[in-house]
Motif scaffolding. Sequence first.
Motif, short mmCIF file in Angstrom:
data_model
loop_
_atom_site.label_atom_id
_atom_site.label_comp_id
_atom_site.label_asym_id
_atom_site.label_seq_id
_atom_site.Cartn_x
_atom_site.Cartn_y
_atom_site.Cartn_z
N UNK A 135 0.94 -1.23 0.13
CA UNK A 135 -0.02 0.05 0.09
C UNK A 135 0.91 1.24 0.05
N UNK A 136 2.00 1.34 0.95
CA UNK A 136 2.83 2.42 1.00
C UNK A 136 3.52 2.65 -0.45
N UNK A 137 3.86 1.39 -1.22
CA UNK A 137 4.47 1.57 -2.62
C UNK A 137 3.54 2.25 -3.63
N UNK A 138 2.01 1.74 -3.50
CA UNK A 138 1.05 2.00 -4.41
C UNK A 138 1.00 3.63 -4.11
N UNK A 139 0.87 4.14 -2.89
CA UNK A 139 0.60 5.47 -2.53
C UNK A 139 1.65 6.21 -2.92
N UNK A 140 3.00 5.92 -2.98
CA UNK A 140 4.14 6.54 -3.53
C UNK A 140 4.04 6.54 -5.06
N UNK A 141 3.51 5.71 -5.77
CA UNK A 141 3.44 5.62 -7.07
C UNK A 141 2.26 6.36 -7.51
N UNK A 142 1.05 6.46 -6.82
CA UNK A 142 0.22 7.23 -7.13
C UNK A 142 0.55 8.75 -6.98
N UNK A 143 1.60 9.04 -5.89
CA UNK A 143 1.75 10.44 -5.71
C UNK A 143 2.75 11.07 -6.86
N UNK A 144 3.83 9.97 -7.14
CA UNK A 144 4.59 10.55 -8.26
C UNK A 144 3.85 10.29 -9.89
N UNK A 145 3.03 9.69 -9.77
CA UNK A 145 2.20 9.59 -11.14
C UNK A 145 0.90 10.76 -10.94
N UNK A 146 0.75 11.68 -10.17
CA UNK A 146 -0.35 12.23 -9.96
C UNK A 146 -0.52 13.09 -11.24
N UNK A 147 0.31 13.66 -11.86
CA UNK A 147 0.19 14.36 -13.19
C UNK A 147 -0.44 13.78 -14.32
N UNK A 148 -0.49 12.14 -14.12
CA UNK A 148 -1.02 11.40 -15.34
C UNK A 148 -2.53 11.20 -15.00
N UNK A 149 -3.06 11.90 -13.71
CA UNK A 149 -4.37 11.59 -13.43
C UNK A 149 -5.16 12.90 -13.83
N UNK A 150 -6.38 12.76 -14.36
CA UNK A 150 -7.00 14.04 -14.71
C UNK A 150 -8.28 14.19 -13.85
N UNK A 151 -8.24 15.31 -12.98
CA UNK A 151 -9.46 15.30 -11.93
C UNK A 151 -10.70 15.18 -12.65
#
Length: 182
Positions: free
Chosen positions: A44-60
Motif C-alpha cells: 500500500x505504501x508503494x502504491x501511494x508513492x506511485x500514485x503520488x509520483x504519477x499524479x500528473x497522469x491523473x485527470x481530476x
Amino acid sequence: MFQRKSKSPQPSAEFVCLLTEHQADLWAYIIAQLPGCQDVADILQKTNLALWTKQDQFELGTNFKAWAFRVARFEVLAYLKKSKRGSWLVFREELAETIASESADEMDSSMERLPYLDACMQQLRPEDQQLLKHRYQANAPLEDYAQKTGRSVSSLSVTLYRLRAALRSCIKEKLQEERGNA
C-alpha cells in the motif's frame, strides 16, 4: 493516459482528498489480491508513492478509484515477481486481471453493506460484540481471548461462526428491506 489539468508542482487539494478517501479501498483491494500476505502495508505504501509520483497522469473528474486500483495492481504484480516464493501460486496475467476485476466489483458490493454491518452489530449482545472486536479489529488470536474469558478456543470458534452467520442474515434482510422500499 490521464492528464491532470494543472501542471503545478504541488498536488491539488482534490488529489490529496481523493488519495486519502480511497485508502481503505486500496487496502482491501491489495488484501483481496494477496490474502494472508504480511506485506500488505508495504505494498500500500508503494502504491501511494506511485500514485503520488504519477499524479500528473491523473485527470481530476475521472474515476480515481479505477486509476488507483490499476496502479495497485501493478504494485501487486511487482511484489509477486520480486518475491517468487514457493508458497505463492502465480497465475497467467489474464486470470490475474479477471480476479482483480472481480475483487473490485465485490469490494463495491461490500462497501454498500458496511452501514448495515454497524446497525446489525448494535443488535448483538455486548459480549458478542467484544468477541468480534477482539478477533477482527484487534486482529488478535483467539487463544488470548479464551484465556481472558475462561472459554475454550473451539467454543469461541463456534460462536464466531454463528455470529458471522447472524450478521450475514441481518445484513441481507436490511438490504432487501431497502431495495423493497426503493
